[in-house]
Design an enzyme around this catalytic site. Sequence first.
Site, PDB file in Angstrom:
ATOM      1  N   ASP A  62       0.876  -1.156   0.000  1.00  0.00           N
ATOM      2  CA  ASP A  62       0.000   0.000   0.000  1.00  0.00           C
ATOM      3  C   ASP A  62       0.930   1.228   0.000  1.00  0.00           C
ATOM      4  OD1 ASP A  62      -2.319   1.639   0.471  1.00  0.00           O
ATOM      5  OD2 ASP A  62      -1.668   1.774   2.563  1.00  0.00           O
ATOM      6  N   LEU A  63       0.410   2.386  -0.354  1.00  0.00           N
ATOM      7  CA  LEU A  63       1.278   3.575  -0.428  1.00  0.00           C
ATOM      8  C   LEU A  63       1.181   4.444   0.837  1.00  0.00           C
ATOM      9  CD1 LEU A  63       3.114   5.528  -2.104  1.00  0.00           C
ATOM     10  CD2 LEU A  63       0.998   6.578  -2.919  1.00  0.00           C
ATOM     11  N   ASP A  64      -0.014   5.071   0.997  1.00  0.00           N
ATOM     12  CA  ASP A  64      -0.191   6.045   2.086  1.00  0.00           C
ATOM     13  C   ASP A  64      -0.116   5.332   3.441  1.00  0.00           C
ATOM     14  OD1 ASP A  64      -0.773   8.386   0.427  1.00  0.00           O
ATOM     15  OD2 ASP A  64      -2.650   7.396  -0.067  1.00  0.00           O
TER      16      ASP A  64
ATOM     17  N   THR B 195       2.042  10.036   4.278  1.00  0.00           N
ATOM     18  CA  THR B 195       1.077  10.995   3.729  1.00  0.00           C
ATOM     19  C   THR B 195      -0.263  10.963   4.451  1.00  0.00           C
ATOM     20  OG1 THR B 195       0.763   9.284   2.091  1.00  0.00           O
ATOM     21  CG2 THR B 195       1.850  11.289   1.338  1.00  0.00           C
TER      22      THR B 195
ATOM     23  N   LYS C 298      -8.887   5.430   6.203  1.00  0.00           N
ATOM     24  CA  LYS C 298      -7.662   4.873   5.618  1.00  0.00           C
ATOM     25  C   LYS C 298      -7.992   3.778   4.618  1.00  0.00           C
ATOM     26  CE  LYS C 298      -4.435   6.210   9.166  1.00  0.00           C
ATOM     27  NZ  LYS C 298      -3.580   5.809  10.286  1.00  0.00           N
TER      28      LYS C 298
ATOM     29  N   SER D 149      -2.489   0.766  -4.356  1.00  0.00           N
ATOM     30  CA  SER D 149      -2.976   1.921  -3.591  1.00  0.00           C
ATOM     31  C   SER D 149      -4.346   2.377  -4.081  1.00  0.00           C
ATOM     32  CB  SER D 149      -1.984   3.078  -3.755  1.00  0.00           C
ATOM     33  OG  SER D 149      -2.518   4.264  -3.237  1.00  0.00           O
ATOM     34  N   ALA D 150      -5.153   2.887  -3.153  1.00  0.00           N
ATOM     35  CA  ALA D 150      -6.449   3.458  -3.519  1.00  0.00           C
ATOM     36  C   ALA D 150      -6.285   4.867  -4.092  1.00  0.00           C
ATOM     37  CB  ALA D 150      -7.347   3.529  -2.282  1.00  0.00           C
TER      38      ALA D 150
ATOM     39  N   LYS E 223     -10.837  -1.056  -1.795  1.00  0.00           N
ATOM     40  CA  LYS E 223     -10.641  -1.916  -0.622  1.00  0.00           C
ATOM     41  C   LYS E 223     -11.849  -1.722   0.310  1.00  0.00           C
ATOM     42  CE  LYS E 223      -5.743  -0.879  -1.137  1.00  0.00           C
ATOM     43  NZ  LYS E 223      -4.582  -0.161  -0.628  1.00  0.00           N
TER      44      LYS E 223
ATOM     45  N   GLU F 211       0.022  -3.495   4.534  1.00  0.00           N
ATOM     46  CA  GLU F 211      -1.099  -2.553   4.650  1.00  0.00           C
ATOM     47  C   GLU F 211      -1.176  -1.907   6.023  1.00  0.00           C
ATOM     48  OE1 GLU F 211      -3.615  -0.903   3.758  1.00  0.00           O
ATOM     49  OE2 GLU F 211      -3.970  -1.467   1.691  1.00  0.00           O
ATOM     50  N   ASP F 212      -1.522  -0.622   6.057  1.00  0.00           N
ATOM     51  CA  ASP F 212      -1.719   0.030   7.358  1.00  0.00           C
ATOM     52  C   ASP F 212      -3.199   0.196   7.698  1.00  0.00           C
ATOM     53  OD1 ASP F 212      -2.186   2.039   5.384  1.00  0.00           O
ATOM     54  OD2 ASP F 212      -1.914   3.587   6.905  1.00  0.00           O
TER      55      ASP F 212
HETATM   56  C1  BG6 Z   1      -5.653   5.887   0.347  1.00  0.00           C
HETATM   57  C2  BG6 Z   1      -5.687   6.687   1.620  1.00  0.00           C
HETATM   58  O1  BG6 Z   1      -4.358   5.365   0.160  1.00  0.00           O
HETATM   59  O2  BG6 Z   1      -5.984   6.697  -0.783  1.00  0.00           O
HETATM   60  C3  BG6 Z   1      -7.021   7.389   1.765  1.00  0.00           C
HETATM   61  O3  BG6 Z   1      -5.479   5.822   2.721  1.00  0.00           O
HETATM   62  C4  BG6 Z   1      -7.312   8.216   0.521  1.00  0.00           C
HETATM   63  O4  BG6 Z   1      -6.972   8.209   2.908  1.00  0.00           O
HETATM   64  C5  BG6 Z   1      -7.264   7.312  -0.701  1.00  0.00           C
HETATM   65  O5  BG6 Z   1      -8.605   8.799   0.612  1.00  0.00           O
HETATM   66  C6  BG6 Z   1      -7.526   8.058  -2.001  1.00  0.00           C
HETATM   67  O6  BG6 Z   1      -6.499   8.990  -2.203  1.00  0.00           O
HETATM   68  P1  BG6 Z   1      -6.494  10.135  -3.304  1.00  0.00           P
HETATM   69  O7  BG6 Z   1      -5.054  10.580  -3.307  1.00  0.00           O
HETATM   70  O8  BG6 Z   1      -6.910   9.519  -4.597  1.00  0.00           O
HETATM   71  O9  BG6 Z   1      -7.442  11.185  -2.866  1.00  0.00           O
HETATM   72 MG    MG Z   2      -2.655   3.163   3.651  1.00  0.00          MG
END
Ligand code: BG6
Ligand code: MG
Length: 231
Positions: free
Chosen positions: A13-15, A21, A49, A118-119, A149, A173-174
């Site tokens: 996962d990224l964030d 972030t 998240k 990542s989402a 997710k 994943e966090d």
């Molecule tokens: C996820 C984050 O990685 O991405 C969420 O955990 C965030 O908090 C989601 O809403 C979507 O991110 P973005 O950058 O497309 O607004």
């Molecule tokens: Mg995350």
Amino acid sequence: MITIHRLEACVFDLDGVIVDTAKYHYQAWKDLANSLGFDFSEAQNELLKGVSRMGSLDLILQWGGVEKSKKEKEALAAWKNEHYLELIESLGIQDALPGVVDFLKELSKHGIKIGLGSASKNAVKIISKLKLNSHFDAIVDGTQVTNGKPHPETFQLACEKLKVAPKNTIVFEDAPKGVQAALSGGMVAVGVGSEESLSEAHLVIAGFESLYLEHLINKLPTLELTASTSN
Ligand code: BG6
Ligand code: MG
């Protein structure tokens, strides 16, 4: 009977896993909620998240008891994203979470493929800001999936792109929703953060600092680094 699988790939996962972030997403949403006349807690933020931008906005508006039209919601989501992008303007490799880059390097040394799941629709931008592009063999972000997710689509697509079997893949994943996505996709789920919120994962680690692949594998009884054996 335990089937032991050879580790082929790790999908991150990224964030909150690769980069710090999550705090900026929280700040941007908080500022948006405040501008609408309400606030939400850190505990509520945990529920955001791993949730898509629109999904997060829907939850926040629900918490504030605020109703908006589709058009207004699109404008609010765009505002949040612009604000978020301002907050991460100076993001760089210094914001990578401790130990994660060394861990990526160790994976490559062992010939383990590396994916991003990542989402976020900003994922490619963020990976570029961190100059980590060359570490990833495949990237799946929020622009490529229909089901967010906890649906496993993000990680399934990452495994498809990497040409690896989900059962031979570790997902880091966090977010509890991300852990659920990995589990329902048949991957090995490693939670990054607190045991308390990620207890569904096969294993929870506090972070990547001083994490060695061999030690990690030793803690995951169905995976091994080299031979593929069934018994
Ligand atoms: C996820 C984050 O990685 O991405 C969420 O955990 C965030 O908090 C989601 O809403 C979507 O991110 P973005 O950058 O497309 O607004
Ligand atoms: Mg995350």
